[in-house]
Write a protein that holds these residues in place. Structure first.
Motif, PDB file in Angstrom:
ATOM      1  N   ASN A   1       0.812  -1.209   0.000  1.00 14.59           N
ATOM      2  CA  ASN A   1       0.000   0.000   0.000  1.00 14.59           C
ATOM      3  C   ASN A   1       0.847   1.260   0.000  1.00 14.59           C
ATOM      4  OD1 ASN A   1      -2.320  -1.504   0.008  1.00 14.59           O
ATOM      5  ND2 ASN A   1      -2.753  -1.240   2.190  1.00 14.59           N
TER       6      ASN A   1
ATOM      7  N   LEU B   1      -3.969   1.946  -7.910  1.00 18.41           N
ATOM      8  CA  LEU B   1      -3.317   3.155  -7.421  1.00 18.41           C
ATOM      9  C   LEU B   1      -4.370   4.257  -7.371  1.00 18.41           C
ATOM     10  CD1 LEU B   1      -0.145   3.157  -9.756  1.00 18.41           C
ATOM     11  CD2 LEU B   1      -0.457   2.017  -7.567  1.00 18.41           C
TER      12      LEU B   1
ATOM     13  N   ARG C   1       3.727   1.659  -1.290  1.00 15.64           N
ATOM     14  CA  ARG C   1       4.266   1.850  -2.652  1.00 15.64           C
ATOM     15  C   ARG C   1       3.167   2.315  -3.598  1.00 15.64           C
ATOM     16  NH1 ARG C   1       7.744  -2.723  -5.842  1.00 15.64           N
ATOM     17  NH2 ARG C   1       8.325  -1.457  -7.652  1.00 15.64           N
ATOM     18  N   ALA C   2       1.981   1.733  -3.393  1.00 15.88           N
ATOM     19  CA  ALA C   2       0.859   2.093  -4.272  1.00 15.88           C
ATOM     20  C   ALA C   2       0.502   3.561  -4.124  1.00 15.88           C
ATOM     21  CB  ALA C   2      -0.341   1.214  -3.956  1.00 15.88           C
TER      22      ALA C   2
ATOM     23  N   PRO D   1      -4.376   2.786  -3.280  1.00 17.43           N
ATOM     24  CA  PRO D   1      -4.952   1.538  -2.753  1.00 17.43           C
ATOM     25  C   PRO D   1      -6.435   1.708  -2.435  1.00 17.43           C
ATOM     26  CG  PRO D   1      -3.353   2.480  -1.207  1.00 17.43           C
ATOM     27  CD  PRO D   1      -3.290   3.292  -2.432  1.00 17.43           C
TER      28      PRO D   1
ATOM     29  N   TYR E   1       0.885   6.488  -6.937  1.00 13.28           N
ATOM     30  CA  TYR E   1      -0.270   7.316  -7.292  1.00 13.28           C
ATOM     31  C   TYR E   1       0.108   8.797  -7.277  1.00 13.28           C
ATOM     32  CZ  TYR E   1      -4.421  10.104  -6.450  1.00 13.28           C
ATOM     33  OH  TYR E   1      -5.354  11.084  -6.511  1.00 13.28           O
TER      34      TYR E   1
ATOM     35  N   PHE F   1      -1.629  -3.530  -9.157  1.00  8.26           N
ATOM     36  CA  PHE F   1      -2.268  -2.956  -7.980  1.00  8.26           C
ATOM     37  C   PHE F   1      -3.050  -1.710  -8.318  1.00  8.26           C
ATOM     38  CE2 PHE F   1      -0.518  -5.599  -4.733  1.00  8.26           C
ATOM     39  CZ  PHE F   1       0.641  -6.094  -5.285  1.00  8.26           C
TER      40      PHE F   1
ATOM     41  N   SER G   1       2.361  -1.292 -11.041  1.00  9.59           N
ATOM     42  CA  SER G   1       1.198  -0.453 -11.346  1.00  9.59           C
ATOM     43  C   SER G   1       0.120  -1.219 -12.082  1.00  9.59           C
ATOM     44  CB  SER G   1       1.626   0.753 -12.185  1.00  9.59           C
ATOM     45  OG  SER G   1       2.696   1.413 -11.555  1.00  9.59           O
TER      46      SER G   1
END
Lengths: 525, 192
Positions: free
Chosen positions: A159, A293, A161-162, A295, A166, A291, A288
């Motif tokens: 999360n 972006l 990293r997400a 989260p 973003y 996941f 990317s």
């Protein structure tokens, strides 16, 4: 402004250079990111938790105020507070997300009741600290230090990293974002650790250190973790797609897409370590793709399990055993179950090394405590056992003990009878033996539970102690390699131990009594 | 009778070093044979006084290790008259099987001169049992042949006498068949 707000303002003016402008903060808040996460995502730490945590609304208004101050030195550029860009309105209802989409509630310290996190002022770490203190009291632990262990689900770092990717996607061109790095983030684990440590230290009055007392916090979020596993499967699937027919993987993907629970057969569950590894190796573009972006928001928080325990405490020493289960009438043939067991062996001399492991001790024993234990044993009315050199030892003691068992020498005293009187020749023959090799087949008495094999052993030396009043009995002292079967060496075990005392003397020999007089180990001496 | 000096090379000072007995200690104090309720010595006692039994309490002729640890059974006239064998059963269930002293082979001139474990089907001395679980142990019935026992004029078949699994064969009998004739310093000439 009350003093809480004063403190907050002071803090914020220091932190302002790290924090993003209000429109970015609104954006984050609208995606369900909690205030603590916002601070740590931008490397802001040391928020003094003795002030109540800022509500989102307060944070925003304070920041906006700061920026409206004409002389404010703000390096964050002059992006206008374009409120229309960001949908987040903290005062509107229906916009709220109870649990942080990044830390999944870990840094929000709910007390377990369904409280309104947006408005709750006291989602302070003291909620967690009280829970820990309760457990310590309930389990009657006395501690003079502690060490915290934290286990978080890997989805939390995914999360982080997400949300970063973003922001990068959205704000890369904005001046305030340039120069910011993913590595400046404070991880949830570190933020949690420092919060809890400070709070516990002041609450318990003891310091956090590399202590043998552990406080373990385990967080689990089943829903988010299983979604992560799905993404992992997809990722593995991408990699295999080129080489295999992959109806299985597609099936898994379909199921993932429908969010159904996957049966064990198709679902290969990666361990946390593997997930971390895979994520670390993944490039940003692959990440990317897999996941969302930013989260996804979540309706559930993490489940927390707190366990408090002390690492094992080891007490070592040597013991002596003075009793043997032997009656005067031992030589009458008794119930066959008595058998060999009735010739029990005493442990005399310097004693046999032993080790006791105490699990989850409620108090760390001191040297004085250990001495008290030793005194109690040695002064008891039934003097069956005494101990020597009782002391606290480290966990390496196990290995020491194991090594010693196989290698070291032991000394015995046996009462022996032979079928004819002992002569001077016999006496000298025995005394002159040095390092005699013998071969022992597994004794019949243990053959039912040991491997049949031939064991080479060494008799290092022997000495005869004559017994006044008898010519066919004597006390035999011997020093042998560890693992030697002494009784069988004396009576020969139907010829399966050779040479035996009987074969050396040329007569029949029987053993009437056996004592261990020394265990030569460099252990607990 | 001279009391010996302790000729031991023991490290540093252990209780055993105090075994240097002076002449006056020769007359043993009446230390009773250790009984079930043994107590730790007071500080003044010697390790030795703990170890040494009182001669009066020692049995003049103690039973042998076999008598103490086994229950001795005899199979008389097993399948044939005069074929007497023994089965010594240990408390742990293991049995030692051999020729009883009354066996007809031992009555012949010269007694047993050769033992052959090859009984047609297989050579019993070739079996190898391994491990705690005793793998490869062949299952025997009571009338299963163990070995052939040869005297100067005859041979006799020794049987298992009990139902069970063969763990070990006494291959010393191949080189020393005379063991069956006399018990040699406790080395009993058993078959298996």
């Amino acid at each position: 402004m009350d003093s809480g707000e004063e403190k907050a303002t002071t803090f914020l003016s220091r932190a302002a250079s790290s924090l993003p402008p209000p429109h970015a903060i609104r954006d984050l808040l609208s995606h369900g990111v909690c205030v603590r996460c916002i601070f740590r995502l931008f490397g802001v730490s040391e928020y003094d938790d003795s002030c109540p945590l800022l509500k989102a609304s307060t944070l925003l208004s304070l920041l906006e105020e700061q920026r409206n101050i004409p002389n404010a030195i703000s390096e964050n550029g002059s992006i206008a507070n374009d409120l229309t860009q960001c949908p987040y309105d903290p005062h509107a209802s229906g916009n709220e997300q109870p649990y942080c989409s990044v830390c999944l509630g870990i840094l929000q310290f709910t007390n377990g009741h369904d409280q309104d996190l947006r408005t709750c002022e006291s989602n302070s770490v003291s909620v967690l600290t009280s829970a820990i203190t309760e457990i310590l009291k309930k389990e009657a632990h006395q501690i003079d230090g502690f060490s915290i262990e934290i286990s978080l689900p890997p989805v939390v770092s995914a999360n982080d990293r997400a949300i970063w990717l973003y922001m990068k996607g959205r704000y890369a061109s904005e001046e305030w974002f340039i120069g910011k790095l993913l590595s400046q983030q404070i991880s949830v684990k570190d933020a949690l650790r420092s919060l809890v440590t400070t709070s516990l230290e002041s609450c318990l009055g003891v310091k956090s250190s590399s202590s043998s007392f552990r406080i373990r916090l385990t967080y689990i979020h089943e829903e988010a973790s299983s979604k992560l596993q799905c993404s992992m499967q997809k990722f593995h699937g991408f990699k295999r797609r080129k080489t295999e027919t992959n109806c299985k993987e597609r099936m898994v993907d379909d199921l993932c897409g429908k969010n159904e629970t996957i049966s064990g057969e198709f679902h290969r569950c990666d361990s946390d370590a593997v997930v971390h590894c895979t994520l670390n190796a993944m490039q940003d573009d692959a990440f990317s793709e897999l996941f969302m972006l930013p989260p996804e928001k979540t309706n559930n928080g993490c489940k927390l399990t707190i366990s408090c325990y002390r690492l094992p405490v080891y007490i070592g020493g040597r013991y002596l055993k003075f009793s043997r289960r032997v009656s005067q009438s031992r030589w009458m043939i008794e119930d066959e179950r008595m058998g060999e067991a009735s010739v029990e062996v005493r442990m005399l001399g310097s004693g046999r090394p032993f080790l006791v492991e105490v699990s989850n001790a409620r108090v760390m024993p001191s040297m004085v405590n250990i001495q008290e234990i030793a005194d109690k044993i040695n002064n008891s009315n039934d003097k069956y056992v005494t101990v020597r050199n009782l002391k606290l030892v480290g966990s390496e003691a196990w290995n020491l003990l194991r090594e010693g068992e196989a290698e070291k020498q032991k000394q015995y005293a046996a009462v022996v009878w032979i079928s004819r009187p002992l002569t001077e020749v016999d006496f000298n023959k025995i005394s002159s033996i040095k390092n005699l090799d013998i071969l022992q087949k597994t004794p019949v008495r243990v053959l039912h539970r040991r491997s049949p094999m031939d064991r080479k052993k060494i008799i290092h030396w022997m000495m005869v102690d004559k017994i006044v009043g008898t010519s066919q009995h004597f006390l035999l002292h011997l020093c042998t390699q560890a693992g030697t079967y002494i009784k069988e060496f004396v009576h020969g075990d139907l010829g399966r131990t050779h040479p035996s005392l009987g074969s050396i003397l040329g007569c029949r020999a029987e053993i009437l009594q056996l004592d261990v007089t020394d265990v030569k180990m460099d252990c607990f001496d | 009778m001279e009391m010996p000096k302790a000729e031991l090379s023991t490290p540093s000072s252990t209780p055993l070093a105090s075994l240097q007995i002076k002449k006056e200690d020769e007359t043993l104090k009446a230390v009773s044979f250790p009984s079930a309720g043994d107590r730790a010595p007071n500080h003044g006692d010697d390790l030795r006084s703990l170890l040494l039994p009182d001669a009066h309490h020692l049995p003049v002729t103690p039973p042998s290790a076999i008598e103490t640890n086994f229950t001795c059974y005899f199979a008389l006239d097993f399948l044939k008259p005069g074929h007497d064998q023994y089965v010594y059963r240990h408390a742990n269930g293991l049995c030692v099987i051999g020729l009883a002293p009354t066996h007809v082979a031992l009555k012949e001139e010269g007694g047993v001169v050769r033992v052959d474990f090859n009984v047609g089907k297989s050579d019993r001395s070739e079996m190898k049992v391994t491990g705690k679980r005793k793998r490869n142990a062949k299952h025997f019935e009571s009338n299963t042949a163990l070995c052939k026992v040869f005297t100067n004029g005859n041979f006799f078949l020794a049987r298992c006498c009990v139902k069970g699994s063969l763990l070990e064969v006494n291959d010393r009998l191949i080189k020393q068949p005379d063991l069956l004739n006399t018990s040699f310093f406790g080395d009993k000439g058993y078959f298996c």
